[in-house]
Design an enzyme around this catalytic site. Structure first.
Site, PDB file in Angstrom:
ATOM      1  N   HIS A 163      -3.840  -4.340   7.898  1.00  0.00           N
ATOM      2  CA  HIS A 163      -4.052  -3.049   8.776  1.00  0.00           C
ATOM      3  C   HIS A 163      -3.341  -3.302  10.133  1.00  0.00           C
ATOM      4  CE1 HIS A 163      -5.585   0.377  10.284  1.00  0.00           C
ATOM      5  NE2 HIS A 163      -6.016   0.682   9.111  1.00  0.00           N
ATOM      6  N   GLU A 200      -8.577   0.377  -2.788  1.00  0.00           N
ATOM      7  CA  GLU A 200      -9.431   0.569  -1.529  1.00  0.00           C
ATOM      8  C   GLU A 200     -10.306   1.841  -1.752  1.00  0.00           C
ATOM      9  OE1 GLU A 200      -7.184   1.000   1.657  1.00  0.00           O
ATOM     10  OE2 GLU A 200      -6.256  -0.952   1.752  1.00  0.00           O
ATOM     11  N   GLY A 258       1.128  -1.384   4.492  1.00  0.00           N
ATOM     12  CA  GLY A 258       1.538   0.192   3.859  1.00  0.00           C
ATOM     13  C   GLY A 258       2.417   0.612   4.762  1.00  0.00           C
ATOM     14  N   HIS A 259       1.920   1.302   6.065  1.00  0.00           N
ATOM     15  CA  HIS A 259       2.520   1.837   6.780  1.00  0.00           C
ATOM     16  C   HIS A 259       3.826   1.578   7.264  1.00  0.00           C
ATOM     17  CE1 HIS A 259       3.226   4.596  10.696  1.00  0.00           C
ATOM     18  NE2 HIS A 259       3.011   5.396   9.937  1.00  0.00           N
ATOM     19  N   HIS A 316       1.077   6.081   1.881  1.00  0.00           N
ATOM     20  CA  HIS A 316       1.759   6.925   2.888  1.00  0.00           C
ATOM     21  C   HIS A 316       2.991   7.748   1.852  1.00  0.00           C
ATOM     22  CE1 HIS A 316      -1.168   6.613   5.820  1.00  0.00           C
ATOM     23  NE2 HIS A 316      -0.775   5.203   5.795  1.00  0.00           N
ATOM     24  N   ARG A 333      -7.122  12.837   0.679  1.00  0.00           N
ATOM     25  CA  ARG A 333      -6.023  13.483   1.503  1.00  0.00           C
ATOM     26  C   ARG A 333      -4.629  12.780   1.263  1.00  0.00           C
ATOM     27  NH1 ARG A 333      -7.135  10.202   7.189  1.00  0.00           N
ATOM     28  NH2 ARG A 333      -9.019  11.152   6.865  1.00  0.00           N
ATOM     29  N   HIS A 334      -4.624  11.784   0.476  1.00  0.00           N
ATOM     30  CA  HIS A 334      -3.161  11.318  -0.009  1.00  0.00           C
ATOM     31  C   HIS A 334      -3.261  10.970  -1.506  1.00  0.00           C
ATOM     32  CE1 HIS A 334      -5.079   7.566   1.553  1.00  0.00           C
ATOM     33  NE2 HIS A 334      -4.683   7.887   2.511  1.00  0.00           N
ATOM     34  N   ARG A 390      -9.415   8.132  -1.379  1.00  0.00           N
ATOM     35  CA  ARG A 390     -10.375   8.761  -0.029  1.00  0.00           C
ATOM     36  C   ARG A 390     -11.127   9.701  -0.769  1.00  0.00           C
ATOM     37  NH1 ARG A 390      -8.946   6.979   5.345  1.00  0.00           N
ATOM     38  NH2 ARG A 390     -10.629   8.280   5.966  1.00  0.00           N
ATOM     39  N   GLU A 432     -11.335  -9.220   3.437  1.00  0.00           N
ATOM     40  CA  GLU A 432     -10.024  -8.670   3.830  1.00  0.00           C
ATOM     41  C   GLU A 432     -10.157  -8.747   5.426  1.00  0.00           C
ATOM     42  OE1 GLU A 432      -7.542  -5.520   2.248  1.00  0.00           O
ATOM     43  OE2 GLU A 432      -6.609  -5.072   4.357  1.00  0.00           O
ATOM     44  N   ASN A 478       0.848  -1.096  -0.018  1.00  0.00           N
ATOM     45  CA  ASN A 478      -0.222   0.026  -0.133  1.00  0.00           C
ATOM     46  C   ASN A 478       1.118   1.282   0.081  1.00  0.00           C
ATOM     47  OD1 ASN A 478      -1.323   2.232   1.235  1.00  0.00           O
ATOM     48  ND2 ASN A 478      -3.040   0.961   1.673  1.00  0.00           N
ATOM     49  N   HIS A 488      -5.626   3.653  -1.468  1.00  0.00           N
ATOM     50  CA  HIS A 488      -6.966   3.959  -1.284  1.00  0.00           C
ATOM     51  C   HIS A 488      -7.316   5.381  -1.882  1.00  0.00           C
ATOM     52  CE1 HIS A 488      -9.708   4.487   2.448  1.00  0.00           C
ATOM     53  NE2 HIS A 488     -10.390   4.755   1.485  1.00  0.00           N
ATOM     54  N   THR A 507      -8.291   3.934   8.430  1.00  0.00           N
ATOM     55  CA  THR A 507      -9.570   3.231   8.526  1.00  0.00           C
ATOM     56  C   THR A 507      -9.769   2.518   9.929  1.00  0.00           C
ATOM     57  OG1 THR A 507      -9.030   2.502   6.212  1.00  0.00           O
ATOM     58  CG2 THR A 507     -10.738   1.445   7.203  1.00  0.00           C
ATOM     59  N   ARG A 527       3.326  18.717   1.225  1.00  0.00           N
ATOM     60  CA  ARG A 527       3.956  19.897   0.438  1.00  0.00           C
ATOM     61  C   ARG A 527       3.055  20.230  -0.863  1.00  0.00           C
ATOM     62  NH1 ARG A 527       8.847  22.175   2.268  1.00  0.00           N
ATOM     63  NH2 ARG A 527       8.523  21.865   4.750  1.00  0.00           N
TER      64      ARG A 527
HETATM   65  N1  PXP Z   1      -6.176  -2.689   4.231  1.00  0.00           N
HETATM   66  C1  PXP Z   1      -6.905  -1.747   4.227  1.00  0.00           C
HETATM   67  C2  PXP Z   1      -8.466  -1.949   4.196  1.00  0.00           C
HETATM   68  C3  PXP Z   1      -6.717  -0.385   4.881  1.00  0.00           C
HETATM   69  O1  PXP Z   1      -7.568   0.486   4.847  1.00  0.00           O
HETATM   70  C4  PXP Z   1      -5.090  -0.228   5.046  1.00  0.00           C
HETATM   71  C5  PXP Z   1      -4.720   1.228   5.427  1.00  0.00           C
HETATM   72  O2  PXP Z   1      -4.992   2.084   4.346  1.00  0.00           O
HETATM   73  C6  PXP Z   1      -4.304  -1.201   4.851  1.00  0.00           C
HETATM   74  C7  PXP Z   1      -4.618  -2.550   4.677  1.00  0.00           C
HETATM   75  C8  PXP Z   1      -2.847  -1.190   5.109  1.00  0.00           C
HETATM   76  O3  PXP Z   1      -2.674  -0.721   6.579  1.00  0.00           O
HETATM   77  P1  PXP Z   1      -1.504  -0.204   7.219  1.00  0.00           P
HETATM   78  O4  PXP Z   1      -1.057   1.076   6.597  1.00  0.00           O
HETATM   79  O5  PXP Z   1      -1.549  -0.168   8.778  1.00  0.00           O
HETATM   80  O6  PXP Z   1      -0.196  -1.311   6.904  1.00  0.00           O
END
Ligand code: PXP
Length: 240
Positions: A192, A71, A214-215, A11, A50-51, A46, A152, A8, A44, A102, A19
């Site tokens: 997540h 997403e 992702g994060h 970020h 926002r990103h 949104r 998921e 993902n 995602h 989320t 910026r």
């Molecule tokens: N799966 C879903 C449905 C999400 O909303 C997110 C966050 O965007 C992720 C996975 C990834 O989560 P994380 O960034 O915490 O790894």
């Protein structure tokens, strides 16, 4: 067969939007992730943008060579964009304006008609449908009833637990959710809050097909680069 990794790149876009400029580019991060072994790219779009921006989706649709997973909220504007863009997969998620990320899974029971209608439109367009849900038996049953092919499982509760006993309980709930989803004929993804320390236990759950992360990958990429960060995650998953 080892569990697949969807990276993902939201970020990367978060840093860019701080910026409002053109770097770092999630398109480049996605390409490097694929070179490093990612099995798919997740973004995602949104409603508040926002990103990830519409431009990112448009270009990634052209450049992603593995599988693009979008997403999205079950919202009219985004549904039309998804149908026009045709990612390989959409994952419907709940979306609240003020949340940091989320929070919790979809209420499939409460929004059954809207989700079922959206799922059938996506399926008719050849787009695979996954629903982001808590490992709750009734929500899983409703998910199957919408006609979605995948769920998921929300791993955020597990990721936030501290201490072996609490972790064990959260893992047991995910285990039961994975078994239930499989019995209902659903493919099983999860995501997540997964990171380099908690990912292997989730990989070992039954029927697991793909994890969306992702994060933690983007955070590690700040130190070691995204190629190395994806490779390290992929290696942990392969070893699990
Ligand atoms: N799966 C879903 C449905 C999400 O909303 C997110 C966050 O965007 C992720 C996975 C990834 O989560 P994380 O960034 O915490 O790894």
């Amino acid at each position: 067969m080892s569990v697949k990794l969807g990276v993902n790149v939201d970020h990367v876009a978060t840093v860019r939007q701080a910026r409002m400029c053109n770097e770092p580019d999630p398109v480049i991060a996605a390409a490097l992730s694929e070179f490093a072994g990612a099995d798919g790219i997740t973004i995602h779009l949104r409603e508040d943008r926002r990103h990830i921006q519409d431009r990112d989706l448009r270009i990634l649709r052209e450049t992603v060579t593995t599988r693009l997973n979008l997403e999205m909220a079950c919202a009219d504007e985004i549904i039309e964009i998804a149908l026009a863009t045709k990612p390989e997969q959409v994952t419907l998620v709940p979306e609240k304006r003020r949340e940091v990320t989320t929070e919790g899974g979809l209420n499939v029971i409460g929004e059954f008609d809207a989700i079922k209608t959206a799922a059938s439109r996506f399926k008719a367009a050849g787009i695979r449908v996954s629903l982001f849900v808590d490992p709750d038996a009734e929500q899983l049953q409703a998910s199957a009833d919408t006609g979605a092919e995948y769920v998921e499982l929300h791993t955020g509760v597990y990721a936030n637990q501290r201490g072996d006993a609490a972790l064990e309980i959260a893992l047991r709930e995910l285990h039961a959710g994975a078994e239930k989803a499989h019995l209902l004929g659903l493919g099983v993804n999860a995501g997540h809050g997964l990171n380099y320390f908690n990912v292997q236990a989730v990989c070992r759950l039954p029927h697991m097909y793909e994890l969306n992360i992702g994060h933690s990958i983007v955070s590690r990429a700040v130190y070691v680069g995204i190629t190395q960060a994806v490779k390290e995650m992929k290696q942990l998953m392969n070893e699990a």
